[in-house]
Design a protein around this motif. Structure first.
Motif, PDB file in Angstrom:
ATOM      1  N   TRP A  70      -5.447  10.312   1.298  1.00 19.25           N
ATOM      2  CA  TRP A  70      -5.258   9.668  -0.003  1.00 19.25           C
ATOM      3  C   TRP A  70      -4.327   8.470   0.174  1.00 19.25           C
ATOM      4  CZ3 TRP A  70      -6.972  11.901  -4.849  1.00 19.25           C
ATOM      5  CH2 TRP A  70      -7.714  13.081  -4.674  1.00 19.25           C
ATOM      6  N   LEU A  71      -4.781   7.321  -0.326  1.00 14.73           N
ATOM      7  CA  LEU A  71      -3.974   6.110  -0.225  1.00 14.73           C
ATOM      8  C   LEU A  71      -3.840   5.470  -1.597  1.00 14.73           C
ATOM      9  CD1 LEU A  71      -5.607   4.584   2.996  1.00 14.73           C
ATOM     10  CD2 LEU A  71      -3.373   5.690   2.852  1.00 14.73           C
ATOM     11  N   ILE A  82       0.843  -1.189   0.000  1.00 14.50           N
ATOM     12  CA  ILE A  82       0.000   0.000   0.000  1.00 14.50           C
ATOM     13  C   ILE A  82       0.880   1.242   0.000  1.00 14.50           C
ATOM     14  CG2 ILE A  82      -0.208   0.087   2.513  1.00 14.50           C
ATOM     15  CD1 ILE A  82      -3.116   1.029   2.112  1.00 14.50           C
ATOM     16  N   GLY A  83       0.498   2.210  -0.801  1.00 17.79           N
ATOM     17  CA  GLY A  83       1.262   3.442  -0.892  1.00 17.79           C
ATOM     18  C   GLY A  83       2.347   3.424  -1.952  1.00 17.79           C
ATOM     19  N   ASP A  84       2.494   2.279  -2.651  1.00 15.96           N
ATOM     20  CA  ASP A  84       3.531   2.173  -3.698  1.00 15.96           C
ATOM     21  C   ASP A  84       3.014   2.872  -4.955  1.00 15.96           C
ATOM     22  OD1 ASP A  84       5.461   1.534  -5.498  1.00 15.96           O
ATOM     23  OD2 ASP A  84       5.498  -0.617  -5.059  1.00 15.96           O
ATOM     24  N   ALA A 116       4.422   3.566  -7.707  1.00 17.06           N
ATOM     25  CA  ALA A 116       4.861   3.014  -8.993  1.00 17.06           C
ATOM     26  C   ALA A 116       3.932   1.911  -9.486  1.00 17.06           C
ATOM     27  CB  ALA A 116       6.289   2.478  -8.876  1.00 17.06           C
ATOM     28  N   THR A 117       3.383   1.111  -8.564  1.00 17.99           N
ATOM     29  CA  THR A 117       2.544  -0.027  -8.975  1.00 17.99           C
ATOM     30  C   THR A 117       1.068   0.204  -8.718  1.00 17.99           C
ATOM     31  OG1 THR A 117       2.832  -1.067  -6.813  1.00 17.99           O
ATOM     32  CG2 THR A 117       4.424  -1.650  -8.517  1.00 17.99           C
ATOM     33  N   SER A 118       0.705   1.271  -8.046  1.00 23.51           N
ATOM     34  CA  SER A 118      -0.692   1.529  -7.685  1.00 23.51           C
ATOM     35  C   SER A 118      -1.522   1.853  -8.925  1.00 23.51           C
ATOM     36  CB  SER A 118      -0.764   2.692  -6.697  1.00 23.51           C
ATOM     37  OG  SER A 118      -2.097   3.113  -6.523  1.00 23.51           O
ATOM     38  N   ASP A 119      -2.731   1.288  -8.955  1.00 26.67           N
ATOM     39  CA  ASP A 119      -3.645   1.609 -10.048  1.00 26.67           C
ATOM     40  C   ASP A 119      -4.976   2.164  -9.527  1.00 26.67           C
ATOM     41  OD1 ASP A 119      -4.542  -0.687  -8.908  1.00 26.67           O
ATOM     42  OD2 ASP A 119      -5.078  -1.692 -10.782  1.00 26.67           O
ATOM     43  N   VAL A 120      -5.053   2.372  -8.191  1.00 26.51           N
ATOM     44  CA  VAL A 120      -6.270   2.922  -7.592  1.00 26.51           C
ATOM     45  C   VAL A 120      -5.874   3.882  -6.475  1.00 26.51           C
ATOM     46  CG1 VAL A 120      -8.353   2.414  -6.283  1.00 26.51           C
ATOM     47  CG2 VAL A 120      -7.634   0.859  -8.078  1.00 26.51           C
ATOM     48  N   VAL A 121      -6.565   4.994  -6.435  1.00 22.40           N
ATOM     49  CA  VAL A 121      -6.413   5.922  -5.310  1.00 22.40           C
ATOM     50  C   VAL A 121      -7.687   5.858  -4.477  1.00 22.40           C
ATOM     51  CG1 VAL A 121      -6.175   8.320  -4.596  1.00 22.40           C
ATOM     52  CG2 VAL A 121      -4.861   7.467  -6.551  1.00 22.40           C
ATOM     53  N   VAL A 122      -7.514   5.539  -3.199  1.00 22.48           N
ATOM     54  CA  VAL A 122      -8.651   5.544  -2.275  1.00 22.48           C
ATOM     55  C   VAL A 122      -8.626   6.869  -1.527  1.00 22.48           C
ATOM     56  CG1 VAL A 122      -9.730   4.459  -0.275  1.00 22.48           C
ATOM     57  CG2 VAL A 122      -8.641   3.037  -2.026  1.00 22.48           C
ATOM     58  N   ARG A 123      -9.714   7.585  -1.645  1.00 25.65           N
ATOM     59  CA  ARG A 123      -9.805   8.890  -1.000  1.00 25.65           C
ATOM     60  C   ARG A 123     -10.790   8.784   0.163  1.00 25.65           C
ATOM     61  NH1 ARG A 123     -12.136  14.477  -3.751  1.00 25.65           N
ATOM     62  NH2 ARG A 123     -11.402  15.932  -2.116  1.00 25.65           N
ATOM     63  N   LEU A 124     -10.264   8.844   1.384  1.00 28.27           N
ATOM     64  CA  LEU A 124     -11.095   8.809   2.587  1.00 28.27           C
ATOM     65  C   LEU A 124     -11.505  10.229   2.930  1.00 28.27           C
ATOM     66  CD1 LEU A 124      -8.992   6.307   4.755  1.00 28.27           C
ATOM     67  CD2 LEU A 124     -11.101   5.825   3.505  1.00 28.27           C
TER      68      LEU A 124
END
Length: 443
Positions: free
Chosen positions: A39-40, A18-20, A22-30
């Motif tokens: 933002w995660l 989580i928090g990477d 470079a590999t993240s394809d989704v942003v979770v906005r709390l």
């Protein structure tokens, strides 16, 4: 061995974090109503696999908004106080084994977030922890506020707080009562049994834990009390016979301690029996052995060190006489007369002993014991004595009042009320009962 370690390292390296960015394809906005954002950077495969909420939001059937190039943005709304728990729940989606050991309050917060996000595995881990963790009173209140709102599938957490079936309660009560009235129970166990039994029957904001309407249960309670009274009677008999054979050593504190223990247990039993409306067995017994009790106290209790025991005897006598005075227990005239005579004399001798330490302390004796009964006990004893005296025939009342007026301890008990009533009744007796003379002449 080295090959195995290398393989494990590769698997760990290949696990998304989580928090990477470079590999993240989704942003979770709390988001919170107060306007706070968190933002995660996450991974859709991880989110969809562990959360029904994200599985639905990331499916092709759910309209999405693309931001930051090719990434999706999924918004999650929560309260300000729940924000950190939602962050923790998202992080746990990336853990090989969801760890819920954040303390009871923390686990409750993560459980709420897991339920909100549909994270079944994390919720199950939180439930397992909550079921096995120790709780303090504040934890219990928080659990009672939280769990019922999450759905019936989580009610298992409340198992230790649910009302118990009547059969185990009765069994525990009877077992504890046997310990509370036994001479062989360890002091700590006896004290705990007496304290908790009294609490079980106390009417406070909650109803008593059990209500006795079973004659078999009452019979077992009566048997325990009878055993206690029989042992006390045997103890007194042994004391009262010894002076005839060999005088007791006045420095023997063992007998005094044993007497104190017996009387303390009987006093406690009176509290329980009065709640169960079963005082008769103690009242009948105590009034029958009143003279022996006083004699045993005179033999064993010498000096100010025995004041605690003397006051315990007063305490029991107050409860017994109170039961008689209220008419709860009906006794013949002779027994009421004898009992009230004995305990008036004993109370008159005990009261100065209670006041003596206070005078000694004023003279500078800092170690003088400060032992006393609650004023309510003295008042209830005095009130009971007055009531019982007024139930006696006029001549019996006259005997008691005559001795009281001649006593140097007439200050306590104060029989002024009984004296006034006796004077009035005596003066108007002939006029009030004149109809009897007229009826006798006619007959």
């Amino acid at each position: 061995m080295e090959a195995s370690q290398t393989s494990g390292t590769r698997r760990a390296a290949g696990r998304p974090k989580i928090g990477d960015l470079a590999t993240s394809d989704v942003v979770v906005r709390l988001r919170t109503p107060e306007g706070r954002d968190e933002w995660l950077y996450c991974h859709s495969a991880v989110l969809a696999a562990g959360s029904k909420y994200f599985a639905d939001r990331l499916s092709d059937d759910w309209p999405t908004c693309q931001i930051l190039g090719s990434r999706y943005c999924v918004e999650v709304y929560c309260q300000e106080l729940d924000l950190s728990s939602h962050v923790t729940a998202l992080r746990l989606l990336y853990a090989a084994e969801p760890c819920s050991r954040f303390g009871v309050r923390g686990a409750l917060g993560v459980l709420q977030a897991a339920v909100h996000l549909g994270c079944a595995r994390i919720a199950a881990a939180c439930v397992d922890y909550l079921e096995s963790a120790p709780w303090d009173e504040a934890d219990e209140e928080e659990i009672l506020r939280t769990i019922p709102c999450l759905g019936p599938q989580y009610d298992c957490v409340l198992a230790r707080l649910r009302p118990i079936d009547p059969a185990p309660v009765t069994s525990i009560f009877l077992s504890a009562f046997r310990h509370a009235t036994s001479m062989h129970s360890a002091p700590e166990l006896k004290s705990a049994a007496q304290e908790q039994l009294e609490y079980m029957l106390t009417e406070d904001d909650d109803a008593p834990l059990l209500v006795f309407d079973d004659d078999i249960v009452k019979s077992q309670v009566k048997d325990c009390v009878s055993g206690l009274l029989n042992r006390f009677g045997a103890f007194m008999s042994a004391i009262l016979m010894k002076p005839k054979e060999a005088p007791l050593g006045r420095d023997d504190g063992g007998l005094q301690q044993e007497l104190h223990s017996f009387v303390s247990d009987i006093s406690w039993a009176c509290q329980i029996l009065s709640k169960l409306e079963m005082m008769k067995c103690v009242v009948v017994y105590w009034t029958g052995v009143s003279s022996d009790v006083v004699e045993a106290v005179d033999v064993v209790c010498v000096g100010i060190d025995c004041l605690k025991t003397i006051l315990k005897v007063i305490e029991v006598s107050a409860k017994v006489l109170e039961a008689i005075a209220f008419g709860n227990i009906v006794l013949p005239t002779e027994k009421r007369y004898d009992a009230v005579n004995v305990w008036i004399g004993f109370a008159q001798r005990a009261k100065p002993l209670v006041e003596q330490p206070e005078r000694d302390d004023e003279d500078g004796d800092a170690e003088a014991p400060k032992i006393n009964l609650d004023n309510e006990v003295w008042q209830s004893l005095e009130s009971a004595i007055v009531s019982i005296v007024l139930t006696l025939p006029s001549n019996n009342q006259a005997d008691i009042l005559s001795d009281w007026l001649l006593s140097k301890h007439a200050k306590y008990p104060d029989l002024t009320e009984a004296f006034e009533v006796w004077c009035y009744r005596s003066k108007v007796a002939k006029r009030r009962l004149s109809f009897l003379d007229h009826a006798n002449r006619l007959s």
